[in-house]
Write a protein that holds these residues in place. Structure first.
Motif, PDB file in Angstrom:
ATOM      1  N   ALA A   2     -18.867  20.067 -11.943  1.00 24.15           N
ATOM      2  CA  ALA A   2     -18.586  18.737 -11.431  1.00 24.15           C
ATOM      3  C   ALA A   2     -17.492  18.081 -12.262  1.00 24.15           C
ATOM      4  N   ARG A   3     -16.881  17.071 -11.656  1.00 19.98           N
ATOM      5  CA  ARG A   3     -15.801  16.383 -12.339  1.00 19.98           C
ATOM      6  C   ARG A   3     -16.326  15.731 -13.614  1.00 19.98           C
ATOM      7  N   GLY A   4     -15.606  15.897 -14.708  1.00 16.89           N
ATOM      8  CA  GLY A   4     -16.015  15.314 -15.978  1.00 16.89           C
ATOM      9  C   GLY A   4     -16.948  16.191 -16.792  1.00 16.89           C
ATOM     10  N   VAL A   5     -17.466  17.248 -16.187  1.00 15.02           N
ATOM     11  CA  VAL A   5     -18.359  18.157 -16.900  1.00 15.02           C
ATOM     12  C   VAL A   5     -17.544  19.319 -17.452  1.00 15.02           C
ATOM     13  N   GLN A   6     -17.738  19.636 -18.731  1.00 18.96           N
ATOM     14  CA  GLN A   6     -16.990  20.720 -19.366  1.00 18.96           C
ATOM     15  C   GLN A   6     -17.955  21.720 -19.983  1.00 18.96           C
ATOM     16  N   GLY A   7     -17.609  23.004 -19.862  1.00 19.16           N
ATOM     17  CA  GLY A   7     -18.341  24.034 -20.584  1.00 19.16           C
ATOM     18  C   GLY A   7     -17.768  24.138 -21.987  1.00 19.16           C
ATOM     19  N   LEU A   8     -18.648  24.186 -22.989  1.00 16.44           N
ATOM     20  CA  LEU A   8     -18.221  24.232 -24.385  1.00 16.44           C
ATOM     21  C   LEU A   8     -18.753  25.485 -25.063  1.00 16.44           C
ATOM     22  N   ALA A   9     -17.899  26.155 -25.831  1.00 13.14           N
ATOM     23  CA  ALA A   9     -18.297  27.328 -26.606  1.00 13.14           C
ATOM     24  C   ALA A   9     -18.174  26.985 -28.087  1.00 13.14           C
ATOM     25  N   TRP A 137     -16.873  30.214 -43.674  1.00 12.08           N
ATOM     26  CA  TRP A 137     -16.137  29.016 -44.090  1.00 12.08           C
ATOM     27  C   TRP A 137     -16.337  27.892 -43.076  1.00 12.08           C
ATOM     28  N   LEU A 138     -16.240  28.231 -41.784  1.00 13.97           N
ATOM     29  CA  LEU A 138     -16.484  27.218 -40.743  1.00 13.97           C
ATOM     30  C   LEU A 138     -17.908  26.683 -40.834  1.00 13.97           C
ATOM     31  N   GLY A 139     -18.866  27.572 -41.110  1.00 12.80           N
ATOM     32  CA  GLY A 139     -20.259  27.149 -41.256  1.00 12.80           C
ATOM     33  C   GLY A 139     -20.438  26.159 -42.396  1.00 12.80           C
ATOM     34  N   ARG A 140     -19.761  26.395 -43.515  1.00  8.90           N
ATOM     35  CA  ARG A 140     -19.847  25.451 -44.639  1.00  8.90           C
ATOM     36  C   ARG A 140     -19.258  24.097 -44.256  1.00  8.90           C
ATOM     37  N   ARG A 141     -18.153  24.118 -43.521  1.00 10.17           N
ATOM     38  CA  ARG A 141     -17.549  22.858 -43.053  1.00 10.17           C
ATOM     39  C   ARG A 141     -18.488  22.128 -42.095  1.00 10.17           C
ATOM     40  N   GLU A 142     -19.142  22.895 -41.210  1.00  7.68           N
ATOM     41  CA  GLU A 142     -20.075  22.270 -40.267  1.00  7.68           C
ATOM     42  C   GLU A 142     -21.265  21.637 -40.993  1.00  7.68           C
ATOM     43  N   ARG A 143     -21.794  22.336 -41.990  1.00  9.76           N
ATOM     44  CA  ARG A 143     -22.911  21.767 -42.760  1.00  9.76           C
ATOM     45  C   ARG A 143     -22.474  20.521 -43.531  1.00  9.76           C
ATOM     46  N   ALA A 144     -21.295  20.592 -44.131  1.00 10.65           N
ATOM     47  CA  ALA A 144     -20.794  19.453 -44.907  1.00 10.65           C
ATOM     48  C   ALA A 144     -20.570  18.232 -44.010  1.00 10.65           C
ATOM     49  N   GLY A 145     -20.070  18.459 -42.803  1.00 15.70           N
ATOM     50  CA  GLY A 145     -19.825  17.358 -41.874  1.00 15.70           C
ATOM     51  C   GLY A 145     -21.029  17.016 -41.019  1.00 15.70           C
ATOM     52  N   ASP A 146     -22.109  17.787 -41.150  1.00 16.18           N
ATOM     53  CA  ASP A 146     -23.336  17.599 -40.377  1.00 16.18           C
ATOM     54  C   ASP A 146     -23.050  17.557 -38.870  1.00 16.18           C
ATOM     55  N   ALA A 147     -22.133  18.426 -38.436  1.00 13.48           N
ATOM     56  CA  ALA A 147     -21.769  18.486 -37.020  1.00 13.48           C
ATOM     57  C   ALA A 147     -21.268  19.880 -36.682  1.00 13.48           C
ATOM     58  N   LEU A 148     -21.673  20.381 -35.527  1.00 14.50           N
ATOM     59  CA  LEU A 148     -21.191  21.667 -35.038  1.00 14.50           C
ATOM     60  C   LEU A 148     -19.929  21.460 -34.221  1.00 14.50           C
ATOM     61  N   LEU A 149     -18.984  22.387 -34.321  1.00 16.86           N
ATOM     62  CA  LEU A 149     -17.711  22.281 -33.604  1.00 16.86           C
ATOM     63  C   LEU A 149     -17.727  23.149 -32.353  1.00 16.86           C
ATOM     64  N   TRP A 150     -17.230  22.589 -31.254  1.00 16.32           N
ATOM     65  CA  TRP A 150     -17.200  23.261 -29.955  1.00 16.32           C
ATOM     66  C   TRP A 150     -15.802  23.167 -29.379  1.00 16.32           C
ATOM     67  N   VAL A 151     -15.444  24.135 -28.554  1.00 11.28           N
ATOM     68  CA  VAL A 151     -14.145  24.140 -27.881  1.00 11.28           C
ATOM     69  C   VAL A 151     -14.389  24.308 -26.381  1.00 11.28           C
ATOM     70  N   ARG A 152     -13.565  23.638 -25.585  1.00  5.93           N
ATOM     71  CA  ARG A 152     -13.711  23.763 -24.135  1.00  5.93           C
ATOM     72  C   ARG A 152     -13.427  25.200 -23.709  1.00  5.93           C
ATOM     73  N   VAL A 153     -14.283  25.738 -22.871  1.00 10.75           N
ATOM     74  CA  VAL A 153     -14.149  27.124 -22.417  1.00 10.75           C
ATOM     75  C   VAL A 153     -12.855  27.322 -21.644  1.00 10.75           C
ATOM     76  N   ASP A 154     -12.451  26.332 -20.868  1.00 16.71           N
ATOM     77  CA  ASP A 154     -11.232  26.485 -20.073  1.00 16.71           C
ATOM     78  C   ASP A 154      -9.964  26.438 -20.941  1.00 16.71           C
ATOM     79  N   TRP A 155     -10.083  26.013 -22.190  1.00 23.30           N
ATOM     80  CA  TRP A 155      -8.934  26.029 -23.092  1.00 23.30           C
ATOM     81  C   TRP A 155      -8.796  27.357 -23.822  1.00 23.30           C
ATOM     82  N   LEU A 156      -9.862  28.134 -23.851  1.00 26.44           N
ATOM     83  CA  LEU A 156      -9.751  29.490 -24.397  1.00 26.44           C
ATOM     84  C   LEU A 156      -9.003  30.313 -23.371  1.00 26.44           C
ATOM     85  N   ASP A 157      -8.245  31.306 -23.808  1.00 27.47           N
ATOM     86  CA  ASP A 157      -7.553  32.122 -22.821  1.00 27.47           C
ATOM     87  C   ASP A 157      -8.551  32.992 -22.072  1.00 27.47           C
ATOM     88  N   ARG A 158      -8.113  33.644 -21.011  1.00 27.16           N
ATOM     89  CA  ARG A 158      -9.046  34.360 -20.140  1.00 27.16           C
ATOM     90  C   ARG A 158      -9.735  35.522 -20.826  1.00 27.16           C
TER      91      ARG A 158
END
Length: 194
Positions: A2-9, A137-158
Protein backbone atom coordinates in the motif's frame (compact mmCIF):
# COMPACT_ATOMS: atom_id res chain seq x y z
CA UNK A 1 2.38 -2.76 -0.95
CA UNK A 2 0.00 0.00 0.00
CA UNK A 3 0.99 3.59 -0.48
CA UNK A 4 3.29 4.78 2.30
CA UNK A 5 4.14 1.25 3.41
CA UNK A 6 7.78 0.20 2.99
CA UNK A 7 9.51 -3.14 3.40
CA UNK A 8 12.63 -2.78 5.57
CA UNK A 9 15.64 -5.11 5.79
CA UNK A 10 18.17 -5.01 8.61
CA UNK A 11 21.42 -3.36 7.53
CA UNK A 12 23.60 -5.67 9.64
CA UNK A 13 21.82 -8.76 8.29
CA UNK A 14 22.49 -7.71 4.68
CA UNK A 15 26.17 -7.13 5.53
CA UNK A 16 26.43 -10.44 7.38
CA UNK A 17 24.58 -12.47 4.71
CA UNK A 18 27.70 -12.91 2.58
CA UNK A 19 30.06 -13.79 5.43
CA UNK A 20 29.32 -17.52 5.76
CA UNK A 21 29.23 -18.34 2.01
CA UNK A 22 32.49 -16.47 1.38
CA UNK A 23 34.14 -18.07 4.42
CA UNK A 24 33.14 -21.63 3.52
CA UNK A 25 33.89 -21.22 -0.20
CA UNK A 26 37.30 -19.91 0.81
CA UNK A 27 37.98 -22.69 3.31
CA UNK A 28 37.04 -25.41 0.81
CA UNK A 29 39.00 -23.78 -2.02
CA UNK A 30 42.07 -23.39 0.23
CA UNK A 31 41.75 -26.97 1.49
CA UNK A 32 41.59 -28.38 -2.02
CA UNK A 33 44.18 -25.92 -3.32
CA UNK A 34 46.78 -26.92 -0.74
CA UNK A 35 46.80 -30.41 -2.28
CA UNK A 36 48.13 -28.95 -5.54
CA UNK A 37 51.87 -28.16 -5.52
CA UNK A 38 51.38 -25.16 -7.82
CA UNK A 39 54.08 -23.05 -9.47
CA UNK A 40 55.29 -21.42 -6.25
CA UNK A 41 55.11 -24.45 -3.96
CA UNK A 42 52.82 -25.03 -0.99
CA UNK A 43 54.84 -23.12 1.61
CA UNK A 44 54.93 -19.89 -0.40
CA UNK A 45 51.27 -20.35 -1.35
CA UNK A 46 50.16 -20.73 2.27
CA UNK A 47 52.23 -17.75 3.44
CA UNK A 48 50.92 -15.62 0.58
CA UNK A 49 47.40 -16.81 1.40
CA UNK A 50 47.82 -15.87 5.07
CA UNK A 51 48.90 -12.35 4.06
CA UNK A 52 45.97 -12.06 1.62
CA UNK A 53 43.59 -13.31 4.33
CA UNK A 54 44.68 -10.58 6.77
CA UNK A 55 44.61 -7.82 4.16
CA UNK A 56 41.20 -8.89 2.79
CA UNK A 57 39.69 -9.13 6.28
CA UNK A 58 41.00 -5.69 7.26
CA UNK A 59 39.96 -3.96 4.02
CA UNK A 60 36.50 -5.56 3.99
CA UNK A 61 35.92 -4.72 7.66
CA UNK A 62 36.72 -1.00 7.32
CA UNK A 63 35.54 -0.29 3.76
CA UNK A 64 32.49 1.98 3.69
CA UNK A 65 32.37 2.72 7.42
CA UNK A 66 32.05 6.46 6.83
CA UNK A 67 28.99 5.93 4.64
CA UNK A 68 27.40 3.58 7.20
CA UNK A 69 28.06 6.15 9.93
CA UNK A 70 26.55 9.02 7.92
CA UNK A 71 23.43 7.03 7.04
CA UNK A 72 23.08 5.79 10.63
CA UNK A 73 23.40 9.29 12.05
CA UNK A 74 20.56 10.51 9.83
CA UNK A 75 18.25 7.52 10.49
CA UNK A 76 14.59 8.35 11.10
CA UNK A 77 12.17 6.22 13.08
CA UNK A 78 10.32 3.56 11.11
CA UNK A 79 6.60 4.17 10.71
CA UNK A 80 3.99 1.91 12.25
CA UNK A 81 2.97 0.67 8.79
CA UNK A 82 6.51 -0.26 7.72
CA UNK A 83 7.04 -4.01 7.31
CA UNK A 84 10.16 -5.45 8.96
CA UNK A 85 11.64 -8.24 6.84
CA UNK A 86 12.62 -11.45 8.62
CA UNK A 87 16.30 -12.25 8.94
CA UNK A 88 15.93 -15.51 6.97
CA UNK A 89 14.22 -13.71 4.06
CA UNK A 90 16.98 -11.09 3.86
CA UNK A 91 19.75 -13.71 3.96
CA UNK A 92 18.00 -15.88 1.33
CA UNK A 93 17.52 -12.89 -1.00
CA UNK A 94 21.21 -11.94 -0.76
CA UNK A 95 22.44 -15.48 -1.33
CA UNK A 96 20.10 -16.10 -4.27
CA UNK A 97 21.18 -12.86 -5.89
CA UNK A 98 24.88 -13.66 -5.49
CA UNK A 99 24.90 -17.40 -6.32
CA UNK A 100 26.64 -17.00 -9.66
CA UNK A 101 29.19 -14.57 -8.28
CA UNK A 102 30.00 -16.90 -5.35
CA UNK A 103 30.37 -19.89 -7.71
CA UNK A 104 32.66 -17.91 -10.01
CA UNK A 105 34.77 -16.75 -7.05
CA UNK A 106 35.06 -20.33 -5.76
CA UNK A 107 36.22 -21.72 -9.12
CA UNK A 108 38.59 -18.78 -9.64
CA UNK A 109 40.14 -19.49 -6.22
CA UNK A 110 40.52 -23.17 -7.16
CA UNK A 111 42.10 -22.25 -10.48
CA UNK A 112 44.52 -19.86 -8.77
CA UNK A 113 45.79 -22.81 -6.72
CA UNK A 114 47.62 -24.13 -9.76
CA UNK A 115 49.79 -21.01 -9.55
CA UNK A 116 49.77 -20.17 -5.81
CA UNK A 117 48.33 -23.02 -3.70
CA UNK A 118 45.58 -22.07 -1.21
CA UNK A 119 46.06 -18.30 -1.68
CA UNK A 120 42.81 -17.66 -3.59
CA UNK A 121 40.76 -19.60 -1.07
CA UNK A 122 42.33 -17.76 1.84
CA UNK A 123 41.56 -14.45 0.12
CA UNK A 124 37.87 -15.44 -0.10
CA UNK A 125 37.84 -16.57 3.51
CA UNK A 126 39.37 -13.23 4.50
CA UNK A 127 36.54 -11.38 2.78
CA UNK A 128 34.03 -13.49 4.73
CA UNK A 129 35.82 -12.79 8.01
CA UNK A 130 35.85 -9.07 7.16
CA UNK A 131 32.08 -9.08 6.67
CA UNK A 132 31.64 -10.70 10.10
CA UNK A 133 33.85 -8.01 11.61
CA UNK A 134 31.87 -5.26 9.86
CA UNK A 135 28.57 -6.72 11.08
CA UNK A 136 29.98 -6.89 14.63
CA UNK A 137 31.02 -3.22 14.34
CA UNK A 138 27.48 -2.33 13.22
CA UNK A 139 26.13 -4.32 16.18
CA UNK A 140 28.25 -2.29 18.61
CA UNK A 141 26.96 0.93 17.04
CA UNK A 142 23.38 -0.32 17.31
CA UNK A 143 23.82 -1.20 20.99
CA UNK A 144 25.49 2.14 21.72
CA UNK A 145 22.68 4.04 19.99
CA UNK A 146 20.00 1.71 21.42
CA UNK A 147 18.46 1.46 17.94
CA UNK A 148 18.52 -1.07 15.12
CA UNK A 149 19.25 0.20 11.59
CA UNK A 150 17.04 -0.76 8.63
CA UNK A 151 17.19 -0.02 4.91
CA UNK A 152 14.29 0.09 2.47
CA UNK A 153 14.17 -3.12 0.44
CA UNK A 154 13.40 -1.25 -2.77
CA UNK A 155 16.62 0.76 -2.35
CA UNK A 156 18.73 -2.38 -2.31
CA UNK A 157 19.61 -3.51 -5.80
CA UNK A 158 17.78 -6.50 -7.26
CA UNK A 159 20.54 -8.87 -6.13
CA UNK A 160 19.78 -8.04 -2.52
CA UNK A 161 22.77 -6.23 -1.88
CA UNK A 162 24.54 -3.02 -0.97
CA UNK A 163 23.06 -1.51 2.19
CA UNK A 164 25.26 1.59 1.86
CA UNK A 165 25.21 1.89 -1.95
CA UNK A 166 24.37 4.94 -4.04
CA UNK A 167 20.68 4.06 -4.26
CA UNK A 168 20.32 4.14 -0.45
CA UNK A 169 19.24 7.61 0.64
CA UNK A 170 18.68 7.06 4.38
CA UNK A 171 18.19 4.45 7.06
CA UNK A 172 15.25 3.89 9.33
CA UNK A 173 15.58 2.92 12.97
CA UNK A 174 13.59 0.92 15.48
CA UNK A 175 13.96 -0.07 19.10
CA UNK A 176 16.58 -2.64 19.98
CA UNK A 177 13.97 -5.42 20.43
CA UNK A 178 12.37 -5.11 16.96
CA UNK A 179 12.67 -7.87 14.39
CA UNK A 180 14.07 -11.37 14.75
CA UNK A 181 17.80 -10.53 14.54
CA UNK A 182 20.05 -9.33 17.34
CA UNK A 183 22.31 -6.26 17.02
CA UNK A 184 24.98 -7.16 14.46
CA UNK A 185 22.58 -9.33 12.44
CA UNK A 186 22.98 -12.66 14.23
CA UNK A 187 20.01 -14.81 15.24
CA UNK A 188 18.33 -13.82 18.46
CA UNK A 189 18.68 -16.38 21.20
CA UNK A 190 15.43 -18.08 22.22
CA UNK A 191 15.69 -16.63 25.74
CA UNK A 192 15.82 -13.09 24.28
CA UNK A 193 12.54 -13.65 22.42
CA UNK A 194 10.60 -14.65 25.55
Amino acid sequence: MARGVQGLARVAVVVRAGAAPLWWCGVFAAGIGVLVPGLTGRRIGVWAGAALFLVAAAVTAVRGRRRFTELGRGAVRAGKHDVLQDRAVTVRAWRRGHRRWLSAAFFAALGASFAVPAAGGMLLAGCGAGLWLKAAWLGRRERAGDALLWVRVDWLDRRGGRPAGRTVKAYRSTGIAAGDAAPGGSRRRAAALV
